[in-house]
Motif scaffolding. Sequence first.
Motif, PDB file in Angstrom:
ATOM      1  N   LEU A   1       0.754  -1.110   0.130  1.00  0.00           N
ATOM      2  CA  LEU A   1      -0.102   0.206   0.128  1.00  0.00           C
ATOM      3  C   LEU A   1       0.775   1.365  -0.093  1.00  0.00           C
ATOM      4  O   LEU A   1       0.676   2.090  -0.829  1.00  0.00           O
ATOM      5  CB  LEU A   1      -0.945   0.032   1.190  1.00  0.00           C
ATOM      6  CG  LEU A   1      -1.601   1.280   1.486  1.00  0.00           C
ATOM      7  CD1 LEU A   1      -2.818   1.503   0.434  1.00  0.00           C
ATOM      8  CD2 LEU A   1      -2.242   1.278   2.842  1.00  0.00           C
ATOM      9  N   ALA A   2       1.895   1.201   1.012  1.00  0.00           N
ATOM     10  CA  ALA A   2       2.628   2.575   1.033  1.00  0.00           C
ATOM     11  C   ALA A   2       3.370   2.657  -0.383  1.00  0.00           C
ATOM     12  O   ALA A   2       3.398   3.949  -0.991  1.00  0.00           O
ATOM     13  CB  ALA A   2       3.747   2.356   2.004  1.00  0.00           C
TER      14      ALA A   2
ATOM     15  N   THR B   1      -8.432  -2.877   2.682  1.00  0.00           N
ATOM     16  CA  THR B   1      -9.023  -1.823   2.129  1.00  0.00           C
ATOM     17  C   THR B   1      -8.357  -0.570   3.102  1.00  0.00           C
ATOM     18  O   THR B   1      -8.280  -0.843   4.371  1.00  0.00           O
ATOM     19  CB  THR B   1     -10.614  -1.714   2.127  1.00  0.00           C
ATOM     20  OG1 THR B   1     -10.896  -1.925   3.389  1.00  0.00           O
ATOM     21  CG2 THR B   1     -10.882  -2.751   1.018  1.00  0.00           C
ATOM     22  N   ALA B   2      -8.082   0.317   2.277  1.00  0.00           N
ATOM     23  CA  ALA B   2      -7.493   1.627   2.891  1.00  0.00           C
ATOM     24  C   ALA B   2      -7.901   2.804   2.383  1.00  0.00           C
ATOM     25  O   ALA B   2      -8.109   2.906   1.290  1.00  0.00           O
ATOM     26  CB  ALA B   2      -5.910   1.474   2.964  1.00  0.00           C
ATOM     27  N   THR B   3      -7.754   3.971   3.264  1.00  0.00           N
ATOM     28  CA  THR B   3      -7.928   5.329   2.840  1.00  0.00           C
ATOM     29  C   THR B   3      -6.896   6.048   3.398  1.00  0.00           C
ATOM     30  O   THR B   3      -6.269   5.867   4.209  1.00  0.00           O
ATOM     31  CB  THR B   3      -9.263   5.924   3.545  1.00  0.00           C
ATOM     32  OG1 THR B   3     -10.655   5.189   3.453  1.00  0.00           O
ATOM     33  CG2 THR B   3      -9.382   7.282   3.360  1.00  0.00           C
ATOM     34  N   CYS B   4      -6.173   6.686   2.354  1.00  0.00           N
ATOM     35  CA  CYS B   4      -4.885   7.254   2.522  1.00  0.00           C
ATOM     36  C   CYS B   4      -5.126   8.834   2.264  1.00  0.00           C
ATOM     37  O   CYS B   4      -6.009   9.340   1.449  1.00  0.00           O
ATOM     38  CB  CYS B   4      -3.909   6.825   1.716  1.00  0.00           C
ATOM     39  SG  CYS B   4      -3.550   4.855   1.858  1.00  0.00           S
ATOM     40  N   TYR B   5      -4.418   9.661   3.017  1.00  0.00           N
ATOM     41  CA  TYR B   5      -4.329  11.129   2.976  1.00  0.00           C
ATOM     42  C   TYR B   5      -3.062  11.594   2.391  1.00  0.00           C
ATOM     43  O   TYR B   5      -1.916  11.141   2.682  1.00  0.00           O
ATOM     44  CB  TYR B   5      -4.678  11.780   4.475  1.00  0.00           C
ATOM     45  CG  TYR B   5      -4.419  13.163   4.248  1.00  0.00           C
ATOM     46  CD1 TYR B   5      -5.490  14.043   4.145  1.00  0.00           C
ATOM     47  CD2 TYR B   5      -3.316  13.861   4.721  1.00  0.00           C
ATOM     48  CE1 TYR B   5      -5.564  15.403   3.937  1.00  0.00           C
ATOM     49  CE2 TYR B   5      -3.235  15.485   4.748  1.00  0.00           C
ATOM     50  CZ  TYR B   5      -4.308  15.951   4.372  1.00  0.00           C
ATOM     51  OH  TYR B   5      -4.322  17.291   4.471  1.00  0.00           O
TER      52      TYR B   5
ATOM     53  N   GLY C   1      -7.300   9.146  -1.065  1.00  0.00           N
ATOM     54  CA  GLY C   1      -7.056   8.142  -1.963  1.00  0.00           C
ATOM     55  C   GLY C   1      -7.713   6.764  -1.553  1.00  0.00           C
ATOM     56  O   GLY C   1      -7.480   6.438  -0.083  1.00  0.00           O
ATOM     57  N   PHE C   2      -8.334   5.944  -2.104  1.00  0.00           N
ATOM     58  CA  PHE C   2      -8.959   4.631  -1.683  1.00  0.00           C
ATOM     59  C   PHE C   2      -8.330   3.701  -2.442  1.00  0.00           C
ATOM     60  O   PHE C   2      -8.331   3.597  -3.614  1.00  0.00           O
ATOM     61  CB  PHE C   2     -10.333   4.745  -1.913  1.00  0.00           C
ATOM     62  CG  PHE C   2     -11.243   5.801  -1.383  1.00  0.00           C
ATOM     63  CD1 PHE C   2     -11.485   5.613  -0.033  1.00  0.00           C
ATOM     64  CD2 PHE C   2     -11.218   7.165  -1.953  1.00  0.00           C
ATOM     65  CE1 PHE C   2     -12.113   6.722   0.693  1.00  0.00           C
ATOM     66  CE2 PHE C   2     -11.786   8.326  -1.353  1.00  0.00           C
ATOM     67  CZ  PHE C   2     -12.218   8.143   0.183  1.00  0.00           C
ATOM     68  N   TYR C   3      -7.745   2.391  -1.761  1.00  0.00           N
ATOM     69  CA  TYR C   3      -6.936   1.246  -2.162  1.00  0.00           C
ATOM     70  C   TYR C   3      -7.468   0.149  -1.401  1.00  0.00           C
ATOM     71  O   TYR C   3      -8.120   0.011  -0.615  1.00  0.00           O
ATOM     72  CB  TYR C   3      -5.587   1.868  -1.574  1.00  0.00           C
ATOM     73  CG  TYR C   3      -5.063   2.757  -2.340  1.00  0.00           C
ATOM     74  CD1 TYR C   3      -4.153   2.982  -3.326  1.00  0.00           C
ATOM     75  CD2 TYR C   3      -5.155   4.122  -1.578  1.00  0.00           C
ATOM     76  CE1 TYR C   3      -3.429   4.114  -3.850  1.00  0.00           C
ATOM     77  CE2 TYR C   3      -4.656   5.481  -1.750  1.00  0.00           C
ATOM     78  CZ  TYR C   3      -3.820   5.428  -3.252  1.00  0.00           C
ATOM     79  OH  TYR C   3      -3.266   6.356  -3.776  1.00  0.00           O
ATOM     80  N   THR C   4      -7.184  -0.947  -2.336  1.00  0.00           N
ATOM     81  CA  THR C   4      -7.666  -2.275  -2.157  1.00  0.00           C
ATOM     82  C   THR C   4      -6.261  -3.206  -2.417  1.00  0.00           C
ATOM     83  O   THR C   4      -5.395  -2.991  -3.266  1.00  0.00           O
ATOM     84  CB  THR C   4      -8.558  -2.986  -3.108  1.00  0.00           C
ATOM     85  OG1 THR C   4      -9.655  -2.161  -2.772  1.00  0.00           O
ATOM     86  CG2 THR C   4      -8.642  -4.380  -2.685  1.00  0.00           C
TER      87      THR C   4
END
Length: 133
Positions: free
Chosen positions: A67-68, A128-132, A110-113
């Motif tokens: 993800l990072a 699932t993640a929400t990122c700033y 941003g929204f990620y899987t």
Amino acid sequence: MLPDHPTRDEIEAVFANDRFATEAAGCRVVEGARGRAVCEMVLGDVHKNAMDNVMGGAIFTLADFALAICCNIGEEPTVSVDSSISFFRSTKGAKLTATAVCDKPGRHLGFYTVLVEDDLGKAIAKMTATCYR
């Protein structure tokens, strides 16, 4: 942080200081481009829990590392602000691969899987993640 299509060496140089993921957990970059990253982890005894399965924290670390990388290629510096992981099954495999994709890039969020699979072709977990930014 990184250009849209960095080399693996460029990605590894930026994330070399993620020592827990790279040194302790053994996460390795496979590839990355804007909106997508693939990382892997060869499994060993250090990744096992008391029931002789891969520890959830090890799986999460691999997913978080992918993800990072995914959210920092071709974007402003980005951090995770919320993530959720579902564990589907334990693995009998020798390696896990995490593939992170951007579901929706945004100016600030941003929204990620991230899908984690083993080398036997089984889906092991999904984050699932929400990122700033």
